[in-house]
Design a protein around this motif. Sequence first.
Motif, PDB file in Angstrom:
ATOM      1  N   SER A 155       1.049  -1.399  -0.192  1.00 55.15           N
ATOM      2  CA  SER A 155      -0.211   0.101   0.148  1.00 55.15           C
ATOM      3  C   SER A 155       0.795   1.174   0.101  1.00 55.15           C
ATOM      4  N   ARG A 156       2.232   1.046  -0.115  1.00 48.64           N
ATOM      5  CA  ARG A 156       3.121   2.172  -0.117  1.00 48.64           C
ATOM      6  C   ARG A 156       3.286   3.024   0.942  1.00 48.64           C
ATOM      7  N   MET A 157       2.837   2.341   2.117  1.00 41.61           N
ATOM      8  CA  MET A 157       2.939   3.429   3.422  1.00 41.61           C
ATOM      9  C   MET A 157       4.362   3.131   3.931  1.00 41.61           C
ATOM     10  N   ASP A 193      -3.202   8.288   9.914  1.00 45.27           N
ATOM     11  CA  ASP A 193      -2.329   7.715   8.986  1.00 45.27           C
ATOM     12  C   ASP A 193      -0.743   7.769   9.399  1.00 45.27           C
ATOM     13  N   ALA A 194      -0.306   8.705   9.953  1.00 49.02           N
ATOM     14  CA  ALA A 194       0.833   8.648  10.398  1.00 49.02           C
ATOM     15  C   ALA A 194       1.020   7.615  11.575  1.00 49.02           C
ATOM     16  N   ARG A 198       1.354   4.404  10.097  1.00 50.71           N
ATOM     17  CA  ARG A 198       2.594   4.065   9.604  1.00 50.71           C
ATOM     18  C   ARG A 198       3.647   3.345  10.639  1.00 50.71           C
ATOM     19  N   TYR A 199       3.778   4.171  11.859  1.00 53.75           N
ATOM     20  CA  TYR A 199       4.672   3.828  12.874  1.00 53.75           C
ATOM     21  C   TYR A 199       4.336   2.540  13.272  1.00 53.75           C
ATOM     22  N   PRO A 204      -5.953   0.397   6.585  1.00 53.68           N
ATOM     23  CA  PRO A 204      -4.930   0.240   7.037  1.00 53.68           C
ATOM     24  C   PRO A 204      -4.862  -0.159   8.444  1.00 53.68           C
TER      25      PRO A 204
END
Lengths: 216, 383
Positions: free
Chosen positions: B31-33, B161-162, B165-166, B246
Amino acid sequence: MPFKIIKREITIEKQIDDFLDKTSESGLLYKHGVDAYLQGKIEIFKSKHAAIVELEHKADSLRRTVEEQLYSQTLIPESRGDVLELLENIDQLLDRFKGALWRLDIECPVIPSAFHTDFMELVSYVLEAVEAIIRSSRAFFKNINEVADHLHKVSFWETECDKVTTRLQKVIFRTEDLTLSQKMHIRDFVRHMDKIADVAEDVADRLAIYVIKRSL
Amino acid sequence: MFAFFLLSGMFLGWSLGANDASNVFGTAVGSRMILFRTAALCCGVFVILGAVISGAGTSQTLGKLGTVNAIAGAFTVALAAALSVYLMTLARMPVSTSQAIVGAIIGWNLFSGSPTDMRVLFKIVITWGVCPVISGIIAIILYKMAAALIKFGRVHMFRLDALTRYGLLLAGTFGSYCLGANNIANVMGVFLPVSPFTDIRIFDMISFSAAQQLFLIGGVSIAVGVFTYSKRVMMTVGEGITELSPVAALVVVWAHSLVLFLFSSQALESFLSSHGLPTIPLVPVSSSQAIVGAVIGIGLLRGGKSIRWRTVVGISCGWVAAPVIAALISFIALFFIQNVFQQETYLSARSLNTTKKVSIEIKEDRRESSAFLHAGNNRFNSD
């Protein structure tokens, strides 16, 4: 690196908030502009018109920056298509506010004072519909569970707009001291105003789908 | 010669790295995260650390199933497992390295006439059945917790979203460690009884056991698999699971990592036993099974309508087929290696006795020669 990502996300949050603020402000400018036009205060109308043109220009550049960041920095990959569409749809509302003032400025329609109250009522209902969609959009970004609280109001105000539009058109075409061309000219303005509420309702329908898609 | 025979284990490690890294980082990279470079680096480093630090537990269980006592046998068993993984992947059938190696060891047991410890086998098979169930339950609990946190925390879309990602990076790193710890036994477990390595002590402080040296080689081969071939699989997995949001994907990866941790942590096992609680068996489980279990768990939480049960049945059939195919390939390959290449694939009881006798004689010879040298030295000193 972690702080950089958080900082980037906060920046884009602010930019989207700013874009929505500008849409809301453009609605207020539109209302004041129409009011000034109807009262014959042409200088005030011109200043509101100039302000909305500048605001639309700034909002456009803000929207482009947000959209570019969404794709270049691969943010919210699962929802960025929806966010992009939402911002472009909201931008359409802003364009229509600006377009309405442009039309008044170019075509200078003669609107009899008998219609002024209904005209202003229509404008305020259009504004309510747009405000409801802006509140829904803010909730979409900040708290998705609150979107539904605002979304239903868009439909309500759009229906109110339809009622006023129908009433106003009837009154226009039943007025005897106007030529047909004048009646049709004024009718076009009424329809143009009502169209803004229709667009707001279309945006609301799309937003309802984005909410379903995003619900975890 | 040992280095050559180890190649089959390294090939198995490479294919494990190429395939199973996608379970850990597939969604994030697909998903390109997270960038592939970042994911591969984290995965490679932590797979090696997990293998070297915590890989012993599952290896002991696998060793109890069957001790492959000849180097050519270990080579063939690992090769058979790798081949069955490769062939099933070619046939687009879901496959687990853990199941393949267990099947291959049973194939060796059948070929060599060694008894298969049915108790250990039963424990392993039960664990395979329980693993997706536990994974599903963990996923449901984590999903509920995440949903409540997001609802009450009023997290902005971009901040979420951030955080996701973490979370994906952290879950992937933890998952890589657990993958190394749990699955290193599949790659290097069969070579443990025939390993020529000896324990090393560095500055009398750090002990590096023979098993850890072997696991380091296995870990590196997994890491090479991650770097060289996992990107394509990650992209496929990422695109395949796009129906999951996500946050749901994050929950799935966490559930998978926790399941792998539960079935490989010796510290947890000793903690549970010291408190008189039932322990969790240290068994190499399939990371794919854990992922599928977690995805089904979330699907059930949503009402189960989105689950394609036919696909689930297909995947389950693949899980049954994998050990059977591996056992068959192992048996045939052992026959081939033994009779065509004239390699000893197992040491019979007689040859084991001979080996013992030879080793005793060598020890005695050494003792005599050292006594002779000692006497010679004494004479030299007195002169």
